[in-house]
Design an enzyme around this catalytic site. Structure first.
Site, PDB file in Angstrom:
ATOM      1  N   TYR A 109       5.641  11.094  -5.903  1.00  0.00           N
ATOM      2  CA  TYR A 109       6.768  11.162  -6.836  1.00  0.00           C
ATOM      3  C   TYR A 109       6.840  12.548  -7.471  1.00  0.00           C
ATOM      4  CZ  TYR A 109       7.282   6.119  -6.381  1.00  0.00           C
ATOM      5  OH  TYR A 109       7.492   4.858  -5.881  1.00  0.00           O
ATOM      6  N   ASN A 132      17.998   3.693  -3.924  1.00  0.00           N
ATOM      7  CA  ASN A 132      18.400   4.044  -2.564  1.00  0.00           C
ATOM      8  C   ASN A 132      19.137   2.850  -1.922  1.00  0.00           C
ATOM      9  OD1 ASN A 132      18.553   4.782   0.149  1.00  0.00           O
ATOM     10  ND2 ASN A 132      16.361   4.614   0.502  1.00  0.00           N
ATOM     11  N   CYS A 140      12.617   5.450   1.663  1.00  0.00           N
ATOM     12  CA  CYS A 140      12.077   5.454   0.304  1.00  0.00           C
ATOM     13  C   CYS A 140      10.692   4.819   0.230  1.00  0.00           C
ATOM     14  CB  CYS A 140      13.040   4.776  -0.671  1.00  0.00           C
ATOM     15  SG  CYS A 140      13.521   3.113  -0.199  1.00  0.00           S
ATOM     16  N   HIS A 141      10.296   4.069   1.255  1.00  0.00           N
ATOM     17  CA  HIS A 141       8.952   3.495   1.280  1.00  0.00           C
ATOM     18  C   HIS A 141       7.885   4.575   1.461  1.00  0.00           C
ATOM     19  CE1 HIS A 141      10.348   3.633   5.471  1.00  0.00           C
ATOM     20  NE2 HIS A 141       9.066   3.803   5.804  1.00  0.00           N
ATOM     21  N   GLU A 169       3.998   2.518   9.912  1.00  0.00           N
ATOM     22  CA  GLU A 169       4.091   3.948  10.210  1.00  0.00           C
ATOM     23  C   GLU A 169       2.733   4.642  10.173  1.00  0.00           C
ATOM     24  OE1 GLU A 169       7.183   6.102   8.224  1.00  0.00           O
ATOM     25  OE2 GLU A 169       8.626   4.478   8.451  1.00  0.00           O
TER      26      GLU A 169
END
Length: 174
Positions: A109, A132, A140-141, A169
């Site tokens: 952040y 978002n 956004c994850h 991911e």
């Protein structure tokens, strides 16, 4: 992905709606003639437009195909027109930075705030990330606390949904 608008517009009429299953719950996508407007992840068995009949469009069928490939592990980026009709200039700058993150990459952040010219604005950054309108497509994850901890997620089942996406991911997190 189409460029993010530099001005705020009134919401346009949704012309298309499509739902599809996913490992994180049902997804609901909306679009207008210019591109995808929203992606919602099922929360507690519900989607925002559950009562509305589906009206698929070519762009939503393409989005469904690309999302299925993403979940199958065969796609790492999306090539879809996104039409962001809501959001402040600040939010759109955060979303643009998020859109530039590649599969498997993470940002804190704090770093996100610095990248958009708002260092020390953690709460505002978190709010913009949470607002978002197209999660997963605009990743956004991929935003974590500096420590690597998940501090929240506003889509689907919250933190478990974000953890699934991060694990998918290969992004380490706490």
């Amino acid at each position: 992905m189409d460029s993010i608008p530099t001005h705020t517009q009134l919401p346009t009429t949704t012309h298309a709606l499509l739902r599809l299953p996913s490992p994180v719950g049902r997804l609901e996508l909306t679009a207008d003639d210019e591109g995808i407007l929203s992606l919602s992840i099922e929360t507690d068995g519900h989607l925002p437009l559950d009562a509305t009949p589906e009206t698929p469009s070519p762009v939503l069928r393409l989005a469904a195909e690309q999302l299925n490939e993403y979940f199958a592990g065969t796609r790492q980026s999306f090539d879809l027109p996104v039409h962001l009709t809501r959001g402040t200039e600040f939010q759109r700058s955060v979303w643009a930075r998020l859109a530039s993150l590649n599969f498997g990459n993470v940002i804190s952040y704090g770093a996100l705030g610095s990248d958009v010219g708002r260092p020390g604005s953690g709460r505002a950054i978190g709010g913009a990330v949470g607002a978002n309108p197209v999660p997963i497509i605009i990743g956004c994850h991929r935003v974590l606390a500096t420590s690597g901890q998940i501090t929240g997620y506003s889509a689907g089942q919250g933190i478990p949904t974000k953890a699934w996406l991060l694990n998918h991911e290969g992004i380490a997190h706490r």
